[in-house]
Motif scaffolding. Structure first.
Motif, PDB file in Angstrom:
ATOM      1  N   PHE B 458      31.699  -7.597  38.101  1.00 24.44           N
ATOM      2  CA  PHE B 458      32.516  -7.488  39.301  1.00 24.44           C
ATOM      3  C   PHE B 458      33.744  -8.392  39.202  1.00 24.44           C
ATOM      4  N   ILE B 459      33.524  -9.633  38.789  1.00 20.41           N
ATOM      5  CA  ILE B 459      34.637 -10.582  38.668  1.00 20.41           C
ATOM      6  C   ILE B 459      35.661 -10.061  37.668  1.00 20.41           C
ATOM      7  N   LYS B 460      35.137  -9.439  36.618  1.00 21.93           N
ATOM      8  CA  LYS B 460      36.043  -8.902  35.602  1.00 21.93           C
ATOM      9  C   LYS B 460      36.786  -7.668  36.099  1.00 21.93           C
ATOM     10  N   GLY B 461      36.401  -7.221  37.268  1.00 19.96           N
ATOM     11  CA  GLY B 461      37.089  -6.058  37.833  1.00 19.96           C
ATOM     12  C   GLY B 461      36.594  -4.746  37.250  1.00 19.96           C
ATOM     13  N   LYS B 462      35.379  -4.790  36.658  1.00 17.84           N
ATOM     14  CA  LYS B 462      34.859  -3.556  36.065  1.00 17.84           C
ATOM     15  C   LYS B 462      34.097  -2.739  37.101  1.00 17.84           C
ATOM     16  N   SER B 463      33.933  -1.460  36.794  1.00 19.00           N
ATOM     17  CA  SER B 463      33.208  -0.575  37.703  1.00 19.00           C
ATOM     18  C   SER B 463      31.715  -0.903  37.663  1.00 19.00           C
ATOM     19  N   LEU B 464      31.107  -1.004  38.831  1.00 24.45           N
ATOM     20  CA  LEU B 464      29.682  -1.317  38.871  1.00 24.45           C
ATOM     21  C   LEU B 464      28.847  -0.043  38.814  1.00 24.45           C
ATOM     22  N   TYR B 465      29.498   1.080  39.104  1.00 28.67           N
ATOM     23  CA  TYR B 465      28.766   2.346  39.168  1.00 28.67           C
ATOM     24  C   TYR B 465      27.999   2.635  37.885  1.00 28.67           C
ATOM     25  N   SER B 466      28.691   2.475  36.741  1.00 28.72           N
ATOM     26  CA  SER B 466      28.048   2.866  35.487  1.00 28.72           C
ATOM     27  C   SER B 466      26.841   1.985  35.166  1.00 28.72           C
ATOM     28  N   ILE B 467      26.908   0.712  35.542  1.00 26.02           N
ATOM     29  CA  ILE B 467      25.753  -0.168  35.311  1.00 26.02           C
ATOM     30  C   ILE B 467      24.572   0.300  36.154  1.00 26.02           C
ATOM     31  N   ILE B 468      24.853   0.552  37.433  1.00 30.13           N
ATOM     32  CA  ILE B 468      23.764   0.954  38.329  1.00 30.13           C
ATOM     33  C   ILE B 468      23.233   2.329  37.919  1.00 30.13           C
ATOM     34  N   PHE B 469      24.123   3.199  37.482  1.00 28.36           N
ATOM     35  CA  PHE B 469      23.677   4.518  37.029  1.00 28.36           C
ATOM     36  C   PHE B 469      22.658   4.368  35.900  1.00 28.36           C
ATOM     37  N   ASN B 470      23.001   3.538  34.923  1.00 28.41           N
ATOM     38  CA  ASN B 470      22.087   3.328  33.794  1.00 28.41           C
ATOM     39  C   ASN B 470      20.783   2.667  34.233  1.00 28.41           C
ATOM     40  N   HIS B 471      20.914   1.773  35.186  1.00 31.78           N
ATOM     41  CA  HIS B 471      19.732   1.102  35.722  1.00 31.78           C
ATOM     42  C   HIS B 471      18.800   2.130  36.361  1.00 31.78           C
ATOM     43  N   VAL B 472      19.372   3.014  37.188  1.00 33.83           N
ATOM     44  CA  VAL B 472      18.562   4.015  37.891  1.00 33.83           C
ATOM     45  C   VAL B 472      17.917   4.969  36.884  1.00 33.83           C
ATOM     46  N   LYS B 473      18.634   5.248  35.829  1.00 31.23           N
ATOM     47  CA  LYS B 473      18.083   6.136  34.800  1.00 31.23           C
ATOM     48  C   LYS B 473      16.831   5.526  34.166  1.00 31.23           C
ATOM     49  N   LEU B 474      16.897   4.216  33.914  1.00 33.39           N
ATOM     50  CA  LEU B 474      15.729   3.522  33.359  1.00 33.39           C
ATOM     51  C   LEU B 474      14.571   3.545  34.354  1.00 33.39           C
ATOM     52  N   VAL B 475      14.910   3.428  35.635  1.00 36.27           N
ATOM     53  CA  VAL B 475      13.878   3.454  36.677  1.00 36.27           C
ATOM     54  C   VAL B 475      13.208   4.824  36.673  1.00 36.27           C
ATOM     55  N   LEU B 476      14.019   5.863  36.568  1.00 38.93           N
ATOM     56  CA  LEU B 476      13.508   7.228  36.588  1.00 38.93           C
ATOM     57  C   LEU B 476      12.557   7.475  35.424  1.00 38.93           C
ATOM     58  N   ASP B 477      12.867   6.866  34.298  1.00 39.02           N
ATOM     59  CA  ASP B 477      11.992   7.022  33.138  1.00 39.02           C
ATOM     60  C   ASP B 477      10.787   6.091  33.221  1.00 39.02           C
ATOM     61  N   LYS B 478      10.593   5.535  34.393  1.00 34.22           N
ATOM     62  CA  LYS B 478       9.436   4.674  34.692  1.00 34.22           C
ATOM     63  C   LYS B 478       9.375   3.452  33.777  1.00 34.22           C
ATOM     64  N   GLU B 479      10.499   3.001  33.332  1.00 35.89           N
ATOM     65  CA  GLU B 479      10.502   1.848  32.428  1.00 35.89           C
ATOM     66  C   GLU B 479      10.530   0.538  33.214  1.00 35.89           C
ATOM     67  N   ILE B 480      11.215   0.543  34.314  1.00 39.73           N
ATOM     68  CA  ILE B 480      11.392  -0.701  35.073  1.00 39.73           C
ATOM     69  C   ILE B 480      11.335  -0.410  36.568  1.00 39.73           C
ATOM     70  N   ASN B 481      11.305  -1.481  37.351  1.00 38.87           N
ATOM     71  CA  ASN B 481      11.362  -1.301  38.799  1.00 38.87           C
ATOM     72  C   ASN B 481      12.803  -1.305  39.269  1.00 38.87           C
TER      73      ASN B 481
END
Lengths: 118, 621
Positions: B458-481
């Motif tokens: 965020f401080i670097k001014g980067k988009s947070l969407y892509s990080i959260i997207f990847n995070h949710v994808k890992l959640v969907l694959d039941k890898e993490i909470n």
């Protein structure tokens, strides 16, 4: 008025002409038009419309829509007016937003109750 | 009367430690604090307290000693720690008539004592007597009242050196890895040799050499004690002989570092430097020249207005400017992998604390394989301090300044970082900051999950969407909470920034609330969080079947991956069409309409929020 609520507008310059559709107005018109139809009829209608949108088939979508409102009923007057002004010059990008607005408008008018049978 | 009081007030003000807004001077102030802390163990608060009590003792007493003490200890020469205890005790007790008295007291009793050993060692460097002469005339640096005794001792040692070289050329070559005994270091190498295989006679000669060598050093120490420490005076002619052996790559050729200056001149110029007593233009020019070398040149930084630094205009505002300029290099901390690094913001205390904390993590930063470790640690410290320092002005103007080397030859490579006004004003909100201050898993590498620190991105001014997207994808694959709150806040903050940018582009540059935009943005984010957290959560009513919800989440995420809004809405509305109650729910229906259908800017963020709700509910059941 319109300037302040630009989020509710879709507008684009087509050729030399500024084309603008007030999608919020359209949604209201859609709601008003289909309020008195039966749920099962509307569910089927929505389903067919969604299929047409999915296939990016504009003419099929308008075919369904026009057939649905081509009835001697007062309800459809406002929707007709909006369509008359716009649909024949609608570019592709606008179509999606236009079509989903109509669909969401119809969906908002379900009488409710139990889940329908599929 | 009033005028007099005002003047005293101004004087105290001028002695006070406060940042000027000129990063170069401010770095010097930080360096000054860092020096005093390193030598006397006082923190910023204590130093400020002492300056308020009696600035003279700090600048004319403690500082000169500390500066030279550090100079000596940095060059791994032995320093007498007891002097620090002694100086504290004596300075606290004594009163001095004038600044000069105070300075003289410190100079003769402490600085001269400090340099006794290193001066004697330095003078013992003369290996060959002939080198003391230039065209049959004795060089000034070897000329004093007892020169003859001194040179005789040198000559005695020289004879032994010559004998060793003559008789044992091979051994010398083996030990020194060269033909000739050339300097003091060579002598020390020979003296310290503990090789039992060397011939007996050579061993005896070396023993003799050692004796002579220490005899010279002891003789010189005695001379220093008697003629410098006790007498506290000698003639200008002898001044070069007693020159304090200091030099500096950075402040080369000026002040007391100049090799041509004798002891008395060194003392005078040190005093002049502290008292800003500039008698000639030359000194000012030399300082300015040194300082300007460190500043970015016009070619490298064409976007900043650049004027040559001149110390003259500061004379009235900053009483001890030269003291700070001299301490400039001490504001930097050297990292093995990064060079010399300084964190700078326009707030003294803020900069001081961040730099101090960074020092605590120095080893971690040096050991880290991540080249951005310094930024991560810096931001971490900044975040920790935010609650205390709610000043967006300081946050906007932060820099990490680094130099590869701090000397005359290799400079530049100054890196500026700062948190933009936009990011800074959002970070100042406790709740939002807390929610973004998480490390979320975003990628799987073999059996490990790589995490991203949301706040950093965020401080670097980067988009947070892509990080959260990847995070949710890992959640969907039941890898993490799912890190629900971090994801939710990230997506909303990200969406609102996107929307603001779009608005700015389409609106006139200076609209009515242009300057309040950022404040308004924080309120907008909070409002959106309130509304969307409720409205988007309604999607949970679409079904009671977890498997169904998982399936729907997967399909929707697939559409999002292709950034296909048509497909996303198609899937969503088809499923929704079966749940009439939810279809007609005004809150939900109009939220979808407004946030996804009408929104071509940030629809993905809201769409992903819907997916997280589906997953959250599916996993709970």
């Amino acid at each position: 008025m319109g300037e302040e609520h630009n989020v509710y507008y879709w507008q684009k310059v087509v050729g030399n002409k500024l084309l603008r559709i007030d999608l919020e107005k359209l949604k209201k018109a859609s709601e008003e038009s289909f309020r008195n139809e039966s749920d099962s009829y509307k569910q089927k209608l929505v389903y067919n419309m969604l299929e047409a949108i999915k296939n990016n088939d504009q003419s099929r979508f308008f075919n369904i829509l026009l057939r649905a409102i081509n009835k001697p009923k007062e309800n459809f007057k406002q929707l007709w007016e909006t369509l008359e002004q716009n649909y024949d010059v609608m570019p592709n990008e606008a179509f999606i937003n236009f079509a989903y607005t109509i669909v969401l408008g119809i969906m908002a008018t379900y009488a409710g109750g139990e889940k329908s049978e599929q | 009367m009033v005028k007099g009081t005002q003047q005293i007030g101004m004087m105290n003000q001028a002695s006070k430690l406060q940042f000027t807004g000129n990063w170069f001077i401010d770095a010097g102030i930080l360096g000054f604090v860092s020096l005093m802390e390193a030598v006397y163990g006082w923190d910023l608060e204590k130093i400020e307290e002492k300056i308020a009590k009696d600035p003279r003792k700090i600048y004319y007493g403690y500082f000169p000693f500390a500066y030279l003490y550090k100079w000596l200890s940095d060059r791994s020469q032995e320093v007498n720690h007891e002097l620090i205890v002694k100086i504290k005790a004596e300075l606290e007790e004594k009163d001095f008539k004038s600044n000069e008295d105070l300075f003289d007291f410190i100079w003769w009793n402490f600085i001269c004592e400090l340099f006794k050993d290193s001066w004697a060692k330095d003078k013992s460097k003369l290996i060959y007597k002939n080198n003391a002469y230039k065209i049959n005339k004795i060089k000034k640096e070897y000329d004093y009242r007892n020169t003859q005794i001194y040179l005789q001792k040198i000559e005695e040692r020289e004879k032994i050196i010559n004998e060793i070289q003559k008789k044992y050329a091979n051994e010398v070559k083996k030990i020194l890895k060269k033909e000739k005994i050339e300097d003091k270091e060579d002598i020390e190498k020979l003296i310290e040799i503990k090789d039992k295989s060397i011939p007996n006679d050579l061993d005896k000669l070396i023993e003799l050499l050692k004796e002579k060598h220490f005899d010279i050093i002891n003789f010189l120490k005695k001379e220093w004690e008697n003629n410098v420490l006790k007498a506290q005076k000698f003639t200008e002619e002898e001044s070069r002989f007693y020159r304090i052996p200091v030099d500096s790559g950075f402040y080369k050729n000026f002040l007391f570092f100049n090799f041509q200056r004798g002891h008395l001149e060194q003392k005078r110029s040190f005093f002049d430097m502290v008292s800003y007593n500039v008698r000639n233009e030359e000194m000012l020019q030399k300082i300015d020249k040194t300082v300007n070398k460190l500043l970015p040149s016009e070619d490298e930084f064409s976007n900043i207005s650049y004027t040559k630094f001149s110390s003259e205009p500061f004379i009235n505002q900053i009483k001890y400017l030269f003291v700070y300029l001299l301490c400039f290099i001490y504001s930097f901390e050297e990292y093995k992998n990064l060079g010399h690094v300084l964190f700078y913001s326009p707030d003294l205390k803020f900069s001081y604390i961040v730099n101090k904390k960074l020092k605590l993590h120095k080893k971690k930063i040096e050991d880290s394989r991540d080249p951005n470790a310094i930024f991560k640690f810096t931001w971490q410290q900044i975040i920790n301090l935010l609650v205390e320092y709610k000043s967006s002005w300081s946050l906007e103007n932060m820099y990490i300044i680094s130099y590869q080397r701090l000397d005359n030859q290799a400079q530049e490579n100054v890196e500026y970082i700062g948190i933009s006004k936009l990011q800074a004003s959002i970070l100042l909100d406790d709740i939002i900051r807390e929610m973004l201050n998480k490390r979320v898993e975003y990628r799987r590498i073999k059996n490990n999950f790589e995490r991203k620190w949301v706040l950093e991105e965020f401080i670097k001014g980067k988009s947070l969407y892509s990080i959260i997207f990847n995070h949710v994808k890992l959640v969907l694959d039941k890898e993490i909470n799912l890190s629900y709150y971090s994801s939710f806040y990230s997506l909303i903050v990200d969406a609102k920034i996107l929307e603001l940018r779009e608005q700015k582009e389409s609106k006139k540059l200076f609209s009515e609330n242009y300057f309040n935009n950022y404040k308004a943005l924080v309120n907008e984010i909070k409002e959106e969080i309130r509304f969307t957290s409720y409205k988007a959560s309604l999607i949970r009513e679409i079904s009671k079947d977890s498997a169904y919800m998982e399936r729907l989440a997967r399909e929707l995420l697939g559409a999002l991956e292709g950034e296909d809004k048509t497909m996303f809405l198609n899937i969503l509305l088809k499923d929704l069409n079966e749940e009439k109650q939810l279809c007609k729910n005004v809150n939900f229906n109009s939220w979808i309409f407004e946030k996804i259908v009408l929104n071509d800017i940030s629809w993905k963020n809201y769409a992903l929020i819907l997916v997280t709700h589906l997953l959250l509910r599916a996993r709970r059941r």
